[in-house]
Design an enzyme around this catalytic site. Structure first.
Site, short mmCIF file in Angstrom:
data_model
loop_
_atom_site.label_atom_id
_atom_site.label_comp_id
_atom_site.label_asym_id
_atom_site.label_seq_id
_atom_site.Cartn_x
_atom_site.Cartn_y
_atom_site.Cartn_z
N ASP A 18 -10.23 7.67 -8.88
CA ASP A 18 -10.13 9.09 -7.74
C ASP A 18 -11.12 8.55 -7.96
OD1 ASP A 18 -10.60 10.73 -5.92
OD2 ASP A 18 -8.22 11.60 -6.88
N HIS B 42 1.16 -1.40 -0.08
CA HIS B 42 0.47 -0.16 -0.02
C HIS B 42 0.89 1.59 0.12
CE1 HIS B 42 -4.21 2.12 1.06
NE2 HIS B 42 -3.14 2.91 1.22
N THR C 22 -3.45 7.34 -9.46
CA THR C 22 -3.65 7.55 -10.31
C THR C 22 -3.29 8.78 -11.64
OG1 THR C 22 -5.96 8.52 -7.93
CG2 THR C 22 -6.63 8.87 -10.22
N GLU D 84 -11.93 4.08 5.94
CA GLU D 84 -10.50 4.49 6.04
C GLU D 84 -12.05 5.58 7.12
OE1 GLU D 84 -7.24 7.32 4.11
OE2 GLU D 84 -9.28 6.78 2.37
#
Length: 347
Positions: A141, A17, A100, A204
């Site tokens: 995104d 990540h 992205t 999140e």
């Protein structure tokens, strides 16, 4: 560096990540700033130092500054190459970068050339013999809506077929307070159907229960953060049950969550909840540049906070191999590498 620190540096590691632009080190930022003095960017605008904290909104503002500095193919090539070499120097043997694709009308950068340039950086490092295997996740995104999400998946599909196995999946990220996952389901389903792996930022922030339920039904191949999934954090048992039933690994980013204030302190981090369950968790950095950390530090922090032995730390690092998106032959190569390195790490 004392022997204790050296153990974490020498430990072979897997990073799953890592956002490309958030991983830019202070050295690389300095090079970018010197290329673009007209932007008047000060160093403190691109990183959150030791002991500092920011709201999630402020963290996303930092990214905007970095995006201004990284707006040409030349910048992306330098940034990606530097980031890969820095992870390798930190003992990371396998890395999945995510980013992205952006277009910049002023510099002629297109979304396609953005991905091509990252792939070029990966190939260059490989040709130079840098001791790390790197794969790429094309990021959606969530702020950009349904149509752009579908375009991004189509781009990822093209590269999955043409990048010699370097593009392996899709990431869903961006400001979690903007938009709703339900509008992105068609593009995520398409990605899944064409063989791309899915790593989704999930729960999140605390307001995402309904969205998390929906996205877990896909289900994703890995979860990014998952901070608020479990009941003690305001999630639900039904969310936990779905994660456990599908055995979905969770990418945890301790410093990122503490500095971004989604977790009050290291000892209350949700790593421990899932680790105690025996569920697959992978220690990650998220944004090593922005949060002034590296993967060795993250392992050391996890071990000291939760009292993990060196053997337990080794097992965590080795089990991360099972969670990578590259195929089985790469997993076998990595397991062999871990076995070969074990005697020298524990000397």
């Amino acid at each position: 560096m004392d022997r204790g620190d050296a153990f974490y540096r020498e430990l072979p590691k897997v990073e799953l990540h890592a956002h490309l632009n958030g991983s830019v080190s202070s050295d690389t930022i300095n090079k970018l700033i010197s290329r673009k003095p007209h932007l008047s960017v000060a160093h403190g605008m691109t990183a959150i130092g030791k002991g500092q904290r920011r709201t999630l909104d402020e963290c996303f503002e930092v990214f905007k500054v970095i995006h201004k500095l990284v707006d040409t193919e030349e910048d992306i090539l330098m940034v990606a190459t530097d980031v890969i070499k820095e992870f390798a120097a930190d003992g990371v043997k396998y890395l999945e970068l995510r980013s992205t694709p952006r277009e910049e009308k002023g510099t002629g950068l297109t979304k396609r050339s953005y991905v091509e340039t990252v792939i070029k950086a990966i190939q260059q490092c490989k040709n130079e013999g840098v001791d790390i295997d790197v794969r790429f996740l094309v990021a959606i995104d969530r702020r950009n809506g349904t149509e752009v999400a579908m375009e991004t998946v189509k781009l990822a599909e093209d590269f999955m077929l043409s990048s010699d196995g370097l593009v392996v999946g899709v990431d869903l990220s961006g400001d979690p307070t903007v938009g709703h996952g339900k509008y992105l389901l068609p593009s995520l389903q398409r990605a899944r159907n064409c063989g791309l792996k899915l790593s989704l930022h999930l729960s999140e922030v605390s307001s995402q229960l309904e969205e998390s339920e929906l996205l877990l039904d896909l289900p994703p191949d890995r979860i990014g953060h998952g901070t608020f999934l479990h009941p003690e954090a305001g999630g639900s048992q039904s969310l936990v049950d779905k994660v456990v039933k599908n055995n979905i690994p969770i990418e945890v980013c301790l410093t990122s969550n503490v500095k971004g204030q989604t977790t009050p302190c290291y000892s209350k981090h949700h790593f421990n909840y899932w680790y105690q369950l025996g569920h697959p968790v992978v220690i990650c950095t998220d944004d090593k540049g922005v949060f002034s950390t590296d993967l060795s530090q993250e392992y050391q922090l996890t071990a000291s906070t939760f009292g993990l032995s060196r053997e337990a730390v080794w097992n965590l690092s080795q089990q991360a191999i099972d969670c990578i998106f590259a195929p089985e032959d790469m997993k076998e190569q990595l397991r062999k590498k871990w076995n070969d390195l074990h005697p020298q790490v524990f000397k």
